[in-house]
Scaffold this active site. Sequence first.
Site, PDB file in Angstrom:
ATOM      1  N   ARG A 113     -11.414 -17.384   3.943  1.00  0.00           N
ATOM      2  CA  ARG A 113     -12.210 -16.292   4.527  1.00  0.00           C
ATOM      3  C   ARG A 113     -13.646 -16.304   4.021  1.00  0.00           C
ATOM      4  NH1 ARG A 113      -9.413 -10.823   2.942  1.00  0.00           N
ATOM      5  NH2 ARG A 113     -11.145  -9.795   3.983  1.00  0.00           N
ATOM      6  N   TYR A 114     -13.835 -16.736   2.800  1.00  0.00           N
ATOM      7  CA  TYR A 114     -15.162 -16.750   2.179  1.00  0.00           C
ATOM      8  C   TYR A 114     -15.508 -18.209   1.880  1.00  0.00           C
ATOM      9  CZ  TYR A 114     -13.501 -12.028   1.221  1.00  0.00           C
ATOM     10  OH  TYR A 114     -12.976 -10.773   1.346  1.00  0.00           O
ATOM     11  N   ARG A 117     -14.563 -19.775  -1.773  1.00  0.00           N
ATOM     12  CA  ARG A 117     -13.223 -19.687  -2.367  1.00  0.00           C
ATOM     13  C   ARG A 117     -12.148 -19.620  -1.284  1.00  0.00           C
ATOM     14  NH1 ARG A 117     -16.214 -15.222  -2.537  1.00  0.00           N
ATOM     15  NH2 ARG A 117     -15.337 -13.153  -2.183  1.00  0.00           N
ATOM     16  N   CYS A 126       9.111 -13.222  -3.544  1.00  0.00           N
ATOM     17  CA  CYS A 126       8.601 -12.497  -4.718  1.00  0.00           C
ATOM     18  C   CYS A 126       9.790 -12.089  -5.585  1.00  0.00           C
ATOM     19  CB  CYS A 126       7.871 -11.235  -4.279  1.00  0.00           C
ATOM     20  SG  CYS A 126       6.457 -11.603  -3.242  1.00  0.00           S
ATOM     21  N   CYS A 130       7.520  -5.498  -2.951  1.00  0.00           N
ATOM     22  CA  CYS A 130       6.856  -4.190  -3.019  1.00  0.00           C
ATOM     23  C   CYS A 130       6.797  -3.639  -1.596  1.00  0.00           C
ATOM     24  CB  CYS A 130       5.436  -4.333  -3.555  1.00  0.00           C
ATOM     25  SG  CYS A 130       5.341  -5.407  -4.994  1.00  0.00           S
ATOM     26  N   CYS A 133       3.514  -3.820   0.428  1.00  0.00           N
ATOM     27  CA  CYS A 133       2.818  -5.117   0.471  1.00  0.00           C
ATOM     28  C   CYS A 133       2.160  -5.362   1.833  1.00  0.00           C
ATOM     29  CB  CYS A 133       3.842  -6.214   0.195  1.00  0.00           C
ATOM     30  SG  CYS A 133       3.121  -7.862   0.323  1.00  0.00           S
ATOM     31  N   ARG A 135       1.388  -8.187   2.897  1.00  0.00           N
ATOM     32  CA  ARG A 135       1.845  -9.487   3.421  1.00  0.00           C
ATOM     33  C   ARG A 135       3.350  -9.465   3.689  1.00  0.00           C
ATOM     34  NH1 ARG A 135      -1.515 -12.530  -0.729  1.00  0.00           N
ATOM     35  NH2 ARG A 135      -3.586 -12.487   0.222  1.00  0.00           N
ATOM     36  N   ASP A 294      -4.069  -0.966   2.790  1.00  0.00           N
ATOM     37  CA  ASP A 294      -4.396  -1.524   4.112  1.00  0.00           C
ATOM     38  C   ASP A 294      -3.532  -0.906   5.210  1.00  0.00           C
ATOM     39  OD1 ASP A 294      -6.287  -3.333   3.171  1.00  0.00           O
ATOM     40  OD2 ASP A 294      -4.750  -4.804   2.642  1.00  0.00           O
ATOM     41  N   ASP A 331     -10.568  -3.332   1.793  1.00  0.00           N
ATOM     42  CA  ASP A 331     -10.689  -4.723   2.236  1.00  0.00           C
ATOM     43  C   ASP A 331     -10.775  -4.705   3.758  1.00  0.00           C
ATOM     44  OD1 ASP A 331     -10.865  -7.405   1.880  1.00  0.00           O
ATOM     45  OD2 ASP A 331      -8.834  -7.700   1.105  1.00  0.00           O
ATOM     46  N   LYS A 338     -14.891  -6.866   0.614  1.00  0.00           N
ATOM     47  CA  LYS A 338     -14.363  -5.608   0.096  1.00  0.00           C
ATOM     48  C   LYS A 338     -15.485  -4.584   0.035  1.00  0.00           C
ATOM     49  CE  LYS A 338     -10.970  -8.396  -2.170  1.00  0.00           C
ATOM     50  NZ  LYS A 338     -11.334  -9.590  -1.379  1.00  0.00           N
TER      51      LYS A 338
HETATM   52  S1  SF4 Z   1       2.414  -7.141  -3.416  1.00  0.00           S
HETATM   53 FE1  SF4 Z   1       3.510  -8.429  -1.913  1.00  0.00          FE
HETATM   54  S2  SF4 Z   1       3.025 -10.513  -2.498  1.00  0.00           S
HETATM   55 FE2  SF4 Z   1       2.542  -9.224  -4.241  1.00  0.00          FE
HETATM   56  S3  SF4 Z   1       4.407  -9.216  -5.509  1.00  0.00           S
HETATM   57 FE3  SF4 Z   1       4.503  -7.426  -4.179  1.00  0.00          FE
HETATM   58  S4  SF4 Z   1       5.662  -8.136  -2.409  1.00  0.00           S
HETATM   59 FE4  SF4 Z   1       4.969  -9.957  -3.464  1.00  0.00          FE
END
Ligand code: SF4
Length: 363
Positions: A113-114, A117, A126, A130, A133, A135, A294, A331, A338
Amino acid sequence: MNKKLLLSHLNNAAAKDWRDWRWQFKNRVTRIETLETLLGKTALPNDGLKAVTSVYPLAITPYYLSLMQGNDIHDPIRAQCVPDPREISGDGNIPEDPLEEDSHMPVPKLVHRYADRCLAIMTETCATYCRHCNRKRFWSHSNHLSLKTRMHNMLRYIAEMPQIREVIISGGDPLILDDHILEYLLSSLKAIPHIDVLRIGSRVPVVMPMRITGELCRMLKRYRPLWFNTQFNHPSEITSESARACNMLQEAGIPVSNQSVLLQGINDSPEVMRNLLYGLQKISVRPYYLFHCDPAKGCLHFRTEPKASIALMEKIWQQCSGLCLPQYVLDVPGSAGKLPLNMLSGKIKNDLKNHQHFFDKFK
Ligand code: SF4
């Protein structure tokens, strides 16, 4: 949740198992039935949870589960890891990929994206999923490429892009991979002449701190400058085990910073946020970013109201020392990056106006 109860439930595992990250990973709670046994059926909202986990899977390490206090439905650990029917009840138009990462992937799972980096997504798995998350769209997507092919594609692209000087290794959680795989990746990146800096983004110090072993730290040390970002969201995640994990990384010369997410009902009160920031400072982990949650599909119930959140951070800004202060950011997609949200409100602007005479001196 009582650690002894967990151990006895998990086939009477020995206490030494608890300290073994492979045991923690292998014994993650991944089924609603197991959660019901551990928490009690009445402690879970209803059987709609299976519908949630068919879209967004469940995984919680025994360690992270042990941080839960009783069966309180508002427990901050529970809210971050136990599925919630609201994850699948939202508006169908909400994007799964709010930051449009997928459209910035020149090769699979490498986000560029940048200019200077890029982000290497090494795995979709994972230690603990979470619920907030951004993603979570990846969790249920199977990986069609072998890890070897994925890495080789990424390395080839990075080697051909001299403007890239920093690579962020993330996921999923890259630290669920074995040391030798991580070392292969780090050494290959280090061998590319234009790569100056490596960064790892991982939540294992918070959800599976036993993954930070002496062996891992000795290996990581060889690839400095290496920066480590983790994600503590609540003071109750700062335990002797997580502090020890961060300390081991720091003793290996690896700076550890924190990127929290502002989460409704979890850390959006001044008291909790202050305790989190003070707690991080006490374990020498630098509060780096606080992300406004997000607008990702399955996460909307965690989003806080922007005005109230800015007011919250102003309070924190006025009360805490600079070393405790993360940059509160939103973001946004693309390369805009950001956007800082601190100091935007009328109150702060007014305060600044009241000190106009001070600024005049600089003219
Ligand atoms: S925020 Fe998403 S990518 Fe990061 S540890 Fe938690 S579930 Fe996994």
